[in-house]
Design a protein around this motif. Sequence first.
Motif, short mmCIF file in Angstrom:
data_model
loop_
_atom_site.label_atom_id
_atom_site.label_comp_id
_atom_site.label_asym_id
_atom_site.label_seq_id
_atom_site.Cartn_x
_atom_site.Cartn_y
_atom_site.Cartn_z
N LEU A 191 3.54 5.56 7.04
CA LEU A 191 3.78 6.95 6.66
C LEU A 191 5.26 7.30 6.56
O LEU A 191 5.64 8.47 6.64
CB LEU A 191 3.05 7.92 7.60
N ASN B 253 4.67 4.63 2.80
CA ASN B 253 4.14 3.30 3.07
C ASN B 253 3.03 3.41 4.11
O ASN B 253 2.65 4.50 4.53
CB ASN B 253 5.26 2.34 3.50
N ALA B 254 2.51 2.27 4.55
CA ALA B 254 1.39 2.26 5.50
C ALA B 254 1.76 2.91 6.83
O ALA B 254 0.88 3.41 7.55
CB ALA B 254 0.92 0.82 5.73
N SER C 190 0.84 -1.19 0.00
CA SER C 190 0.00 0.00 0.00
C SER C 190 0.89 1.25 0.00
O SER C 190 1.73 1.41 0.89
CB SER C 190 -0.90 -0.01 1.25
N VAL C 191 0.69 2.09 -1.00
CA VAL C 191 1.51 3.29 -1.16
C VAL C 191 0.60 4.49 -1.38
O VAL C 191 -0.35 4.42 -2.14
CB VAL C 191 2.48 3.15 -2.35
N THR C 192 0.92 5.58 -0.69
CA THR C 192 0.22 6.85 -0.88
C THR C 192 1.21 7.84 -1.48
O THR C 192 2.35 7.93 -1.03
CB THR C 192 -0.30 7.40 0.47
N ALA D 220 6.42 9.10 -1.92
CA ALA D 220 5.61 7.90 -1.75
C ALA D 220 5.74 7.48 -0.29
O ALA D 220 6.85 7.42 0.25
CB ALA D 220 6.09 6.78 -2.67
N ARG E 217 1.97 11.87 -2.29
CA ARG E 217 1.56 13.23 -1.96
C ARG E 217 2.71 14.18 -2.28
O ARG E 217 3.85 13.76 -2.45
CB ARG E 217 1.14 13.36 -0.51
N ASP F 117 2.08 9.58 -11.62
CA ASP F 117 1.41 10.65 -10.89
C ASP F 117 2.08 12.00 -11.15
O ASP F 117 1.41 13.02 -11.33
CB ASP F 117 1.38 10.37 -9.39
N ARG G 40 4.51 4.44 -10.05
CA ARG G 40 3.45 5.30 -9.51
C ARG G 40 3.91 6.75 -9.42
O ARG G 40 3.16 7.67 -9.76
CB ARG G 40 3.02 4.84 -8.10
#
Length: 166
Positions: A58, A55-56, A2-4, A53, A6, A102, A98
């Motif tokens: 943060l 991870n879960a 899982s990657v966010t 990027a 921002r 993005d 990603r």
Amino acid sequence: MSVTIRREQAGDERAIRALTDAAFRDMPFSDGTEGELIEKLRADGDLVLSLVALNADLAIIGHISFSPVQIERSTGKWYQLSPVSVIPGGQSSGIGTRLIEDGMAQMRDDGASGIALVGDPAYYHRFGFTREHDLTLSEAMDPVLQVKIFDGGAPGGKLTLAPAFG
């Protein structure tokens, strides 16, 4: 994984430097200055887009930056993608993909005419980068200089990078 993704925030600077230094430490094409380069771009006001990027937990596990370039014969606003970093152990897991996708989408949405980069044509071709241009940077870099055009025609002439690139 899982990657966010921002935008860089105040306080991310040290983690980005550590990540970038670690990501490029054992790369045969690296001169070891990529972390310093990002800091110079930031200090000069040339870090137009900086994404991380997470991870879960943060923790920052990836980073990409975009800076302005000047092109002798072009119209519109052009930028360079460099560098892109992924934590060792997380490389080849899709994090870099990603970040690139993005980042390019945000640059296009922000009105970029295109993106230039110096990198492995076999890798960047899948993102739509091409060697079909009439740009020059340096004799050593020209064979791996590529562009992704968002708007307008292919650029031509001398490519000048942000001052941080030396």
